[in-house]
Enzyme design. Sequence first.
Site, PDB file in Angstrom:
ATOM      1  N   GLU A   1      -0.668  -9.343  -0.810  1.00  0.00           N
ATOM      2  CA  GLU A   1      -2.098  -9.598  -0.544  1.00  0.00           C
ATOM      3  C   GLU A   1      -2.911  -9.612  -1.846  1.00  0.00           C
ATOM      4  OE1 GLU A   1      -2.079  -6.423   2.481  1.00  0.00           O
ATOM      5  OE2 GLU A   1      -3.061  -7.850   3.804  1.00  0.00           O
TER       6      GLU A   1
ATOM      7  N   ALA B   1       0.870  -1.177   0.000  1.00  0.00           N
ATOM      8  CA  ALA B   1       0.000   0.000   0.000  1.00  0.00           C
ATOM      9  C   ALA B   1       0.909   1.229   0.000  1.00  0.00           C
ATOM     10  CB  ALA B   1      -0.885  -0.013   1.233  1.00  0.00           C
TER      11      ALA B   1
ATOM     12  N   GLY C   1       0.588  -5.055   0.654  1.00  0.00           N
ATOM     13  CA  GLY C   1      -0.646  -5.105  -0.140  1.00  0.00           C
ATOM     14  C   GLY C   1      -0.429  -5.759  -1.499  1.00  0.00           C
TER      15      GLY C   1
ATOM     16  N   GLU D   1       4.704  -5.136   6.947  1.00  0.00           N
ATOM     17  CA  GLU D   1       3.937  -4.098   7.655  1.00  0.00           C
ATOM     18  C   GLU D   1       4.441  -3.879   9.068  1.00  0.00           C
ATOM     19  OE1 GLU D   1       2.634  -6.508   5.846  1.00  0.00           O
ATOM     20  OE2 GLU D   1       1.121  -5.675   4.497  1.00  0.00           O
TER      21      GLU D   1
END
Length: 261
Positions: free
Chosen positions: A115, A67, A112, A135
Amino acid sequence: MADFKNIRTNVKDSVLYLSINREDKMNALNFETLEELRSIFEEVSDNKEIKAVIITGSGERAFVAGADISEIASLNEVNARKFSESGQEIFSMIENCHKPVIAVTNGYTLGGGCELAMACHMRIATSNAKFGQPEVNLGIIPGYGGTQRLTILIGRGKANELMMTGEMIGAEEAKSLGLVNHVLPTKEDAMQKAEEIISKILSKAPLAIGMIIDCVNSSFIPDENGYQTEANSFARCVKSGDYKEGTSAFLEKRQPRFKGE
Ligand code: COA
């Protein structure tokens, strides 16, 4: 398919090619890119010209490096929950799409990005791909379904290790853990492998493919009885013209011509 600012789209031979296109930011997923993914997958389910999707990252260095940290840095408790729920929702749309979605992961596939790849039905990596959920280095945890999908894919112990240490692993290790289906030397080779798999899938009965996706996904939903979903889906298959065509073609010793009905 409309044009998007952060995702390049191209349809060829019924396959929608998506390329996350923020190369100077390692293809990091900002809010705008996520919403573009939502719009694209809303269209994919209804668009008859699209029968499969390949997602990759622009350039050679990254699939998606997570992200966008510049946006994450200013979250508060309320919008952080929304951020996580909305990412989860978009990635579930991908996972539940009835058309095969393959991630071709080139380079950094982090946070992300990992993911996003895990929400796809399969992953094909280039040998320079690196996977991780870093993260924890930022004082947060995966928020787009990573704690769940990584555990399902590679098991509790290894998932804990990767998420708690934030360490990256290479493509071959990711393959040995079951995170990746195939590893190929270059992005061209990986794309070709994805296209070969898709071409085989597209020669099969489309309704059956959608039901396989539903049944496999259902096996990971604790409240759902996957065996029941399977039996119901199996029963729905025999109502289809494709079932009649598939069984007749076998008995008549010819190739089936499936219509998806
Ligand atoms: N969000 C926002 N920007 C990112 C980013 C992310 N997740 N990952 C990389 N970038 C940006 C960098 O800030 C840099 O931008 P700049 O040129 O404007 O400074 C550019 O992409 C290139 O990255 P850089 O760090 O210089 O490349 P590198 O080869 O030294 O390292 C990574 C590559 C992927 C190892 C490193 O960028 C990184 O650790 N990224 C964050 C990964 C992460 O924590 N993801 C989870 C987020 S929740």
